[in-house]
Design a protein around this motif. Structure first.
Motif, short mmCIF file in Angstrom:
data_model
loop_
_atom_site.label_atom_id
_atom_site.label_comp_id
_atom_site.label_asym_id
_atom_site.label_seq_id
_atom_site.Cartn_x
_atom_site.Cartn_y
_atom_site.Cartn_z
N CYS A 1 47.21 50.40 40.71
CA CYS A 1 45.99 50.77 40.00
C CYS A 1 45.12 51.60 40.93
N LEU A 2 44.12 52.25 40.38
CA LEU A 2 43.21 53.09 41.15
C LEU A 2 41.88 52.37 41.30
N LEU A 3 41.42 52.29 42.54
CA LEU A 3 40.15 51.64 42.85
C LEU A 3 39.23 52.69 43.44
N GLY A 4 38.04 52.85 42.87
CA GLY A 4 37.11 53.86 43.33
C GLY A 4 35.81 53.26 43.82
N ALA A 5 35.23 53.88 44.83
CA ALA A 5 33.93 53.46 45.35
C ALA A 5 33.16 54.70 45.73
N LEU A 6 31.89 54.74 45.37
CA LEU A 6 31.07 55.88 45.75
C LEU A 6 30.97 55.95 47.26
N ALA A 7 31.14 57.15 47.81
CA ALA A 7 31.10 57.33 49.26
C ALA A 7 29.72 56.98 49.80
N GLU A 8 29.70 56.37 50.98
CA GLU A 8 28.45 55.98 51.61
C GLU A 8 27.58 57.20 51.91
N CYS A 9 28.23 58.35 52.17
CA CYS A 9 27.49 59.54 52.58
C CYS A 9 26.98 60.36 51.39
N SER A 10 27.53 60.12 50.19
CA SER A 10 27.13 60.93 49.05
C SER A 10 27.36 60.17 47.76
N SER A 11 26.39 60.21 46.87
CA SER A 11 26.54 59.54 45.57
C SER A 11 27.33 60.37 44.59
N ASP A 12 27.73 61.58 44.99
CA ASP A 12 28.48 62.46 44.11
C ASP A 12 29.99 62.41 44.36
N VAL A 13 30.40 61.72 45.40
CA VAL A 13 31.82 61.67 45.76
C VAL A 13 32.37 60.28 45.48
N LEU A 14 33.41 60.23 44.69
CA LEU A 14 34.08 58.97 44.40
C LEU A 14 35.36 58.90 45.24
N GLU A 15 35.35 58.00 46.21
CA GLU A 15 36.55 57.82 47.03
C GLU A 15 37.50 56.90 46.27
N VAL A 16 38.71 57.40 46.06
CA VAL A 16 39.68 56.68 45.24
C VAL A 16 40.84 56.19 46.11
N TYR A 17 41.27 54.95 45.86
CA TYR A 17 42.35 54.34 46.62
C TYR A 17 43.44 53.88 45.65
N ARG A 18 44.69 54.00 46.08
CA ARG A 18 45.82 53.57 45.28
C ARG A 18 46.22 52.16 45.72
N ILE A 19 46.06 51.19 44.83
CA ILE A 19 46.30 49.79 45.16
C ILE A 19 47.67 49.38 44.63
N PRO A 20 48.62 49.03 45.51
CA PRO A 20 49.98 48.69 45.07
C PRO A 20 50.01 47.43 44.21
N PRO A 21 51.06 47.25 43.42
CA PRO A 21 51.18 46.07 42.56
C PRO A 21 51.22 44.77 43.37
N ASN A 22 50.54 43.76 42.83
CA ASN A 22 50.55 42.41 43.41
C ASN A 22 50.10 42.38 44.88
N SER A 23 49.37 43.40 45.31
CA SER A 23 48.87 43.40 46.69
C SER A 23 47.48 42.78 46.73
N THR A 24 47.13 42.25 47.90
CA THR A 24 45.83 41.62 48.12
C THR A 24 45.30 42.10 49.45
#
Length: 440
Positions: free
Chosen positions: A187-210
């Motif tokens: 799944c894709l997990l996004g968080a607004l970058a600390e340096c800018s509210s206009d940039v969404l940093e997106v991460y690819r989260i593998p299945p069944n990972s923690t």
């Protein structure tokens, strides 16, 4: 923009490696392996039995020639290097590595790495797309009620929403909170970058990972222990509640050359405060409780003898006996070590100490100095700085049940499907900018 860079086939003997494997060559004893580093990480993003990955890890251009020599010239400089090494233990590796390298050359007729998609310098992060399908997650009471494990101290964030980006207001929302992808797909997990509210940093989260994203210290160790027991409340066939069958550590050992380059923070620069103990001291105190009986523990070390001793002392605290040493040799695309094997200043290899938990009490254990430690050699063309080959494909055959085991990586720099990851850089390689989707 990603550019594919390959290696010209040597005549008509191009290796037809299994597309679902990162292994390009392996001997019958499994003591010698030629591995493709980016593929190993990409495959680790999926569960065993899954089809080949739909995502390609963007990489560096495969090394064509060894690095220039930076060997010390003066007698005093040479003496200083020898003093830091503190032992002649590294000389034992030279013959072992040379023999393994020759075997690969004799028996492997294909390329030494797969073609790569190269990360360009102008690679950019995703911007917020108002037209994109995304799910906005808020820390509301309704969300808390849906999470399977919740109390005031340890609240799991469960990623189970429909396809789209699970978005948080900032990455700080994910700190010190275990995050679990319950889905059998990434799944894709996004968080607004600390340096800018206009940039969404997106991460690819593998299945069944923690993962638990935080510095490793006394506070986070307590949070980790509580979370793991909640996640694994019952025993498995091989592990008690809150225990793992395999634990991998890649500590940021203090290193002069790394400190000069400022490529990443080491333990001294990150944890130099008098308030916090260094993370190894913290782990020595508590990690043994999370190792299953007969569980495997593996720890990457530098070629400094004092670092080796520190890792072995941690093994002793965890009641883990050293049983194997894995040596990762870095080569060019033609199989030449990236540095001289006999060099003093830089070595072309890194060592992984592998141990097994013993059920005996410390007072009952005896040190068998005559026991031979088994060695395995892993050969591979290096990738971007500090990336190491994923060991998932190599370690699973050593598990009691390769389909159903518990694994943890400490000081992880990427997530692995089905595993736990703990450290302050767990999402580094899972940044969306490092990946290219081939098909959906």
């Amino acid at each position: 923009m990603a550019e594919e860079v390959g290696v010209e086939p040597q005549g008509s003997t191009k290796c037809e490696a299994n597309i679902g494997s990162a292994i390009l060559y392996q001997n019958e004893q499994n003591t010698l392996t030629l591995i493709d580093l980016p593929t190993s990480i990409a495959l680790a993003q999926g569960l065993q039995g899954d089809p080949p990955p739909i995502d390609i890890l963007l990489s560096s251009i495969p090394l064509q020639a060894p690095y220039p020599s930076i060997e010390p010239k003066s007698e005093s400089a040479i003496a200083n290097v020898l003093k830091r090494q503190g032992s002649n233990h590294l000389e034992d590796y030279q013959e072992f590595i040379s023999n393994g390298l020759q075997e690969v050359r004799d028996k492997h007729s294909g390329d030494w790495c797969k073609p790569r998609q190269v990360l360009s310098h102008d690679q950019t992060q995703w911007k917020k797309d108002k037209g994109a399908v995304e799910h906005v997650s808020k820390d509301s009471k309704d969300d808390r009620d849906r999470f399977p494990y919740s109390n005031s101290k340890c609240l799991f964030l469960k990623l189970d929403q429909a396809p789209g980006i699970v978005r948080y207001r900032s990455a700080s929302q994910l700190t010190l909170r275990p995050v679990h992808n319950v889905r059998t797909t990434r799944c894709l997990l996004g968080a607004l970058a600390e340096c800018s509210s206009d940039v969404l940093e997106v991460y690819r989260i593998p299945p069944n990972s923690t993962f638990l994203s935080c510095n490793i210290n006394e506070q986070s160790a307590d949070e980790f222990s509580e979370a793991v027991v909640k996640f694994y409340p019952t025993p498995s066939a091989s592990a008690a509640p809150g225990q793992f069958d395999f634990i991998l550590l890649d500590p940021p050992w203090s290193n002069k050359s790394v400190k000069r380059s400022k490529m990443y923070k080491t333990m001294k620069t990150t944890f130099g405060s008098k308030v916090d103990l260094d993370p190894i001291s913290v782990l020595r105190r508590m990690l043994g409780n999370h190792i299953a009986p007969q569980g495997l523990v593996a720890c990457w070390i530098t070629n400094n003898f004092s670092v080796r001793e520190a890792a072995l002392k941690a093994f002793e605290d965890w009641e883990v006996d050293l049983i194997e040493e894995w040596v990762w040799l870095k080569t060019t695309v033609t199989g030449v070590p990236v540095y001289d094997l006999a060099g003093l200043w830089r070595k072309p290899y890194e060592v992984l100490l592998v141990g097994r938990k013993t059920s005996l009490f410390v007072s009952e254990r005896t040190v068998d100095t005559s026991r031979e430690v088994k060695r395995r050699l892993i050969v591979g063309v290096p990738d971007l700085h500090s990336r190491k080959p994923s060991l998932k494909e190599l370690i699973e055959p050593m598990m009691l049940d390769s389909q159903n085991y518990r694994a943890l990586e400490v000081f992880a720099r990427n997530l692995t499907a089905g595993w736990w990851s703990w450290g302050n850089e767990v999402l580094e390689i899972n940044k969306n900018e490092y990946w290219k989707s081939v098909w959906v």
